[in-house]
Design a protein around this motif. Structure first.
Motif, PDB file in Angstrom:
ATOM      1  N   GLU A 202     -53.678  88.813  91.275  1.00 19.67           N
ATOM      2  CA  GLU A 202     -54.801  88.546  90.391  1.00 19.67           C
ATOM      3  C   GLU A 202     -55.663  87.394  90.897  1.00 19.67           C
ATOM      4  N   GLU A 203     -55.062  86.555  91.708  1.00 22.65           N
ATOM      5  CA  GLU A 203     -55.804  85.419  92.263  1.00 22.65           C
ATOM      6  C   GLU A 203     -56.646  85.825  93.466  1.00 22.65           C
TER       7      GLU A 203
ATOM      8  N   PRO B  92     -54.440  93.966  90.654  1.00 23.81           N
ATOM      9  CA  PRO B  92     -53.303  94.895  90.642  1.00 23.81           C
ATOM     10  C   PRO B  92     -53.735  96.234  90.054  1.00 23.81           C
ATOM     11  N   ASP B  93     -53.175  97.317  90.573  1.00 18.55           N
ATOM     12  CA  ASP B  93     -53.456  98.619  89.973  1.00 18.55           C
ATOM     13  C   ASP B  93     -52.346  98.972  88.991  1.00 18.55           C
TER      14      ASP B  93
ATOM     15  N   PHE C 199     -46.475  95.185  79.312  1.00 23.23           N
ATOM     16  CA  PHE C 199     -47.233  96.393  78.974  1.00 23.23           C
ATOM     17  C   PHE C 199     -48.412  96.055  78.063  1.00 23.23           C
ATOM     18  N   GLU C 200     -48.154  95.251  77.036  1.00 24.72           N
ATOM     19  CA  GLU C 200     -49.223  94.893  76.093  1.00 24.72           C
ATOM     20  C   GLU C 200     -50.246  93.954  76.717  1.00 24.72           C
ATOM     21  N   ASP C 201     -49.841  93.263  77.785  1.00 21.74           N
ATOM     22  CA  ASP C 201     -50.734  92.314  78.446  1.00 21.74           C
ATOM     23  C   ASP C 201     -51.631  92.991  79.485  1.00 21.74           C
TER      24      ASP C 201
ATOM     25  N   GLY D  72     -56.924  93.314  82.790  1.00 24.87           N
ATOM     26  CA  GLY D  72     -57.937  94.186  83.382  1.00 24.87           C
ATOM     27  C   GLY D  72     -57.414  95.487  83.926  1.00 24.87           C
ATOM     28  N   CYS D  73     -56.262  95.954  83.421  1.00 24.75           N
ATOM     29  CA  CYS D  73     -55.680  97.213  83.890  1.00 24.75           C
ATOM     30  C   CYS D  73     -55.296  98.069  82.689  1.00 24.75           C
ATOM     31  N   LYS D  74     -55.824  99.275  82.633  1.00 23.06           N
ATOM     32  CA  LYS D  74     -55.558 100.172  81.519  1.00 23.06           C
ATOM     33  C   LYS D  74     -54.274 100.952  81.755  1.00 23.06           C
ATOM     34  N   PRO D  75     -53.325 100.930  80.810  1.00 21.85           N
ATOM     35  CA  PRO D  75     -52.104 101.747  80.967  1.00 21.85           C
ATOM     36  C   PRO D  75     -52.455 103.222  81.079  1.00 21.85           C
ATOM     37  N   ASP D  76     -51.750 103.941  81.937  1.00 20.94           N
ATOM     38  CA  ASP D  76     -51.979 105.377  82.074  1.00 20.94           C
ATOM     39  C   ASP D  76     -50.835 106.143  81.436  1.00 20.94           C
TER      40      ASP D  76
END
Length: 466
Positions: free
Chosen positions: A320-321, A326-327, A351-353, A358-362
């Motif tokens: 993230e830095e 991260p994907d 998961f909730e974070d 900036g990453c949407k759970p799939d």
């Protein structure tokens, strides 16, 4: 769109080139002048105009419109269409997995007064390979002498087809036939064979072929050849040889990219040589090769496998830095590892974070969480997560849902069972087995013998809709 009373063929080509909308381009092509009902002689289309409109329609997958243009092109007598136009059409159909149409275009080429050479033959073979129509490929290949003499590209496509089917015996036979016909193998030939051998874990044969390609055929090994060999050696845990090949690449000034370093890092984790991972990372950076998302994912997966979750999380945070994020794979690997180790709170927190990071759970993220919560017997949380998952349009894994519902059935937990059935019904993911299980549960619970009583209990009391 400009409407001119007299648009020259040259002007029409310029307008078609400029028009971005393929449907508007088609209208322009069909009606180049403002008066489509004019009794003048047919418009003198240029070959370039045909090429431009065919390209636009093919890329947009407007195939019915493309067929209309082909029917007009067949009537042209002022010029002969070039072979490349038909090669492009065959490719458009192949990418759309329309193998029969691709074959039809190839068969129809003579009716357009266009000869078929090895170029269109290779385009067709490659298109059939894209469609995975291996039987059709073989039929075309067997009869190819009717159209043209095969070249190295022809054999490379057929060898690649064997590789895709894990048929290395067939690939070797084609390689022998190729040489017997006096066709010289090239770097693509060797790359394809070596890749197939490595994927079949016949790495020693691949290494021998790599030597022969230079000594016997004077063909330099490419970075792709080295990458395949290094990956194959890592798969069979021959790390020393893998590193030797990497060093050989550096000595020969062949670029060692991040994918090769990532493969080596994964291999080190696999054999338990974790202490060497960061040495490789430092070398990687010193050579001007920046670690990418795949590299960090390899680090996360490796640390998770060793249960070094602090290091895995550190790698995630380090990503993230950097300039890249991260994907979803990065998170899924770590969340799954947390659940596997019984760290349910850590898994859920991460998961909730994910959205904040900036990453949407799939769909895979949700399936991992549902499976993890179920393994941890967090039944209420499973029902809640299933409902959220379905609400977002993701399909739960059928086997996991069956396991969950059977567990609720065994416990006689009607409340949660009905919640799950309701969620499944909303998302149209419920099947007859789920209904049967729900009915069986309520029947045994309330001793209801009449089907209509059971159905009313399900639909009226719990607002379910079958």
């Amino acid at each position: 769109m400009e409407k001119l009373k007299a648009v020259s063929p040259f002007r029409l080509a310029a307008l078609l080139r400029r028009e971005k909308d393929p449907k508007l381009a088609l209208q322009l092509f069909l009606n180049p002048n403002s008066n489509p009902n004019s009794t003048h002689k047919p418009y003198p289309y240029s070959l370039l105009s045909y090429d431009l409109i065919i390209t636009k329609l093919g890329r947009a997958k407007l195939f019915e419109e493309l067929e209309l243009i082909l029917s007009k092109l067949k009537l042209e007598t002022r010029f002969t269409p070039s072979e490349i136009i038909f090669c492009n059409i065959i490719t458009y159909y192949a990418r759309a997995r329309l193998a029969e149409r691709a074959l039809h275009v190839f068969d129809e080429m003579p009716s357009f007064r266009c000869g078929r050479t090895v170029k269109s033959l290779n385009t067709l073979l490659n298109g059939l390979l894209i469609c995975r129509e291996f039987d059709k490929m073989q039929k075309v290949f067997v009869g190819l002498d009717w159209f043209a003499c095969p070249d190295a590209c022809t054999y490379n496509i057929m060898i690649n087809a064997c590789r895709v089917q894990d048929d290395m015996v067939g690939a070797w036979e084609l390689f022998d036939e190729m040489r017997n016909r006096g066709i010289r193998p090239n770097e693509v030939t060797f790359s394809t064979l070596i890749t197939g051998l490595c994927r079949s874990l016949k790495v020693n044969e691949a290494l021998k072929l790599k030597k022969d390609m230079f000594k016997v055929y004077n063909v330099e090994p490419t970075s792709y050849v080295y990458a395949s060999l290094i990956k194959g050696l890592c798969e069979i845990k021959e790390l020393s040889l893998a590193f030797q090949l990497k060093d050989e690449m550096l000595e020969r000034n062949i670029q060692v990219d991040s994918a090769i370093y990532t493969t080596l890092i994964t291999g080190l984790f696999k054999v338990g040589r974790n202490n060497e991972v960061y040495v490789v990372l430092e070398e990687m950076k010193s050579k001007g090769c920046i670690p990418d998302t795949a590299t960090y994912n390899a680090l996360i997966a490796g640390h998770c496998a060793e249960k070094h979750f602090d290091l895995a999380l550190r790698s995630l945070n380090e990503m993230e830095e950097k300039t890249f994020k991260p994907d979803v794979i990065s998170y899924n690997v770590l969340i799954k590892a947390y659940f596997k180790e019984g760290k349910i709170k850590e898994a859920i927190d991460l998961f909730e974070d994910m959205p904040r990071r900036g990453c949407k759970p799939d769909v895979v993220s949700y399936r991992i969480v549902v499976q993890g919560l179920l393994s941890g017997m967090q039944l209420k949380e499973v029902a809640f997560m299933l409902d959220e998952m379905i609400f977002k349009g993701y399909a739960p894994h059928h086997a996991t849902v069956d396991k969950f519902m059977n567990l609720l059935h065994e416990q006689g937990n009607l409340e949660l069972l009905f919640e799950v059935v309701n969620s499944l019904a909303k998302g149209n993911h419920i099947d007859s087995d789920s209904w049967t299980l729900a009915i069986s549960t309520i029947t045994s619970k309330y001793k209801l013998l009449n089907f209509h009583d059971v159905f009313d209990e399900l639909t009226n009391s719990y607002n379910l809709a079958p």
